[in-house]
Enzyme design. Structure first.
Site, PDB file in Angstrom:
ATOM      1  N   ASN A  10       0.774  -0.965  -0.015  1.00  0.00           N
ATOM      2  CA  ASN A  10       0.111  -0.250   0.021  1.00  0.00           C
ATOM      3  C   ASN A  10       0.981   1.219  -0.136  1.00  0.00           C
ATOM      4  OD1 ASN A  10      -2.159   1.890   0.475  1.00  0.00           O
ATOM      5  ND2 ASN A  10      -2.447   1.418   2.551  1.00  0.00           N
ATOM      6  N   LYS A  12      -0.243   4.112  -0.306  1.00  0.00           N
ATOM      7  CA  LYS A  12      -0.722   5.392   0.621  1.00  0.00           C
ATOM      8  C   LYS A  12      -0.526   6.654  -0.606  1.00  0.00           C
ATOM      9  CE  LYS A  12      -0.225   3.285   5.071  1.00  0.00           C
ATOM     10  NZ  LYS A  12       0.017   3.470   6.163  1.00  0.00           N
ATOM     11  N   HIS A  96      -9.709   0.794   5.258  1.00  0.00           N
ATOM     12  CA  HIS A  96      -8.254   1.044   6.022  1.00  0.00           C
ATOM     13  C   HIS A  96      -8.418   2.024   7.263  1.00  0.00           C
ATOM     14  CE1 HIS A  96      -3.869   2.287   6.669  1.00  0.00           C
ATOM     15  NE2 HIS A  96      -3.854   1.419   6.001  1.00  0.00           N
ATOM     16  N   GLU A  98      -6.926   4.276   8.341  1.00  0.00           N
ATOM     17  CA  GLU A  98      -6.603   5.884   7.862  1.00  0.00           C
ATOM     18  C   GLU A  98      -8.133   6.358   7.621  1.00  0.00           C
ATOM     19  OE1 GLU A  98      -1.988   5.197   7.274  1.00  0.00           O
ATOM     20  OE2 GLU A  98      -3.200   5.366   5.496  1.00  0.00           O
ATOM     21  N   GLU A 166      -5.147  -4.921  11.101  1.00  0.00           N
ATOM     22  CA  GLU A 166      -3.958  -3.617  11.089  1.00  0.00           C
ATOM     23  C   GLU A 166      -4.092  -3.091  12.468  1.00  0.00           C
ATOM     24  OE1 GLU A 166      -2.455  -2.383   6.985  1.00  0.00           O
ATOM     25  OE2 GLU A 166      -4.303  -1.496   7.489  1.00  0.00           O
ATOM     26  N   GLY A 172       2.681   2.836  10.605  1.00  0.00           N
ATOM     27  CA  GLY A 172       3.391   3.898  10.559  1.00  0.00           C
ATOM     28  C   GLY A 172       4.165   4.437  11.861  1.00  0.00           C
ATOM     29  N   SER A 212       3.797  -1.744  10.308  1.00  0.00           N
ATOM     30  CA  SER A 212       5.213  -1.526  10.554  1.00  0.00           C
ATOM     31  C   SER A 212       6.026  -3.017  10.099  1.00  0.00           C
ATOM     32  CB  SER A 212       5.589  -0.976  11.804  1.00  0.00           C
ATOM     33  OG  SER A 212       4.948   0.151  11.922  1.00  0.00           O
TER      34      SER A 212
END
Length: 257
Positions: A10, A12, A96, A98, A166, A172, A212
């Protein structure tokens, strides 16, 4: 039932035309396990999808990072599932963290997106995961089960769904779930599918880990029996992504022993 290892990259909201060409060239030159061993899916931003599709090696697939919840129309700024199908993009990432956190996408909204994308012939990487606060309060499985339940209520056929666990606190941040923590949630998710969806779906659905993942920790994570691959963020923009793809051989080695 053997579950083929799955590695998603991904990207992003990153990249320029020059950087994209460089990354794709690195991937194209890499020696990686065959398609029989690992399924690799690259997910660039919308604007680079046609370029990556043109340049990417044929044994890798492509995913969009999102799509709209229903047929296109007067939805400024959105990209519909039909458009992705028209471009020949086979996969899409939905739910996701985010987007759940920054854009307030609810469990039901994500489930609606998953159902619509599947109905249009796309394959879906559906993301679930808890925040640090939720983990520390002991509600990890309640949160992940609720997210999965919303999807399960809308999905009849799971053959085109990959579940990505996740933990939000590990995305991140440089923090990573230990292999034991990842395995614990993955096996509980599989048990949930077994009880609430069915034994065959539980056995065959790939549950991948994201948060990560890098070249240094991927082999130990891949060795966990219920970790069926990875959804990789930052490291997918770097050469170490090739090492992560190669970690699929941990599974084949384990099977042959």
């Amino acid at each position: 039932m053997a579950r083929k290892f799955f590695v998603g990259g991904n990207w992003k909201c990153n990249g320029t035309v020059e950087e994209v060409k460089k990354i794709v060239t690195t991937l194209s030159e890499a020696e990686v396990p065959s398609e029989d061993v690992v399924e690799v899916v690259i997910s660039p931003p919308f604007v680079f999808l046609p370029l990556v599709k043109t340049l990417l090696r044929r044994d890798f697939s492509i995913a969009a990072q999102n799509c709209w919840v229903r047929k296109g129309g007067a939805f400024t700024g959105e990209v519909s599932a039909e458009m992705l199908v028209n471009l020949g993009i086979p996969w899409v990432i939905l739910g996701h963290s985010e987007r759940r956190l920054l854009l307030n996408e609810s469990n039901d909204f994500v489930a609606d997106k998953v159902a619509y994308a599947l109905s249009q012939g796309l394959k879906v990487i559906a993301c679930v995961g808890e925040t640090l606060e939720q983990r520390e309060s002991g509600s990890t499985m309640a949160v992940v089960a609720a997210q999965t339940k919303a999807i399960a209520e809308q999905v009849m056929h799971w053959s085109n769904v990959v579940l990505a666990y996740e933990p939000v606190w590990a995305i991140g941040t440089g923090k990573v779930a230990t292999p034991a923590q990842a395995q614990e949630v993955h096996i509980e998710l599989r048990k949930w599918l077994h009880v609430n969806v069915g034994a065959e779906v539980a056995a065959s659905t790939r549950i991948i880990y994201g948060g990560s993942v890098n070249g240094a920790n991927c082999k130990e994570l891949a060795a966990q029996p219920d970790v069926d691959g990875f959804l990789v963020g930052g490291a997918s923009l770097k050469p170490e992504f090739i090492d992560i793809i190669k970690s699929a051989t941990v599974k084949t080695t384990a099977k042959s022993e």
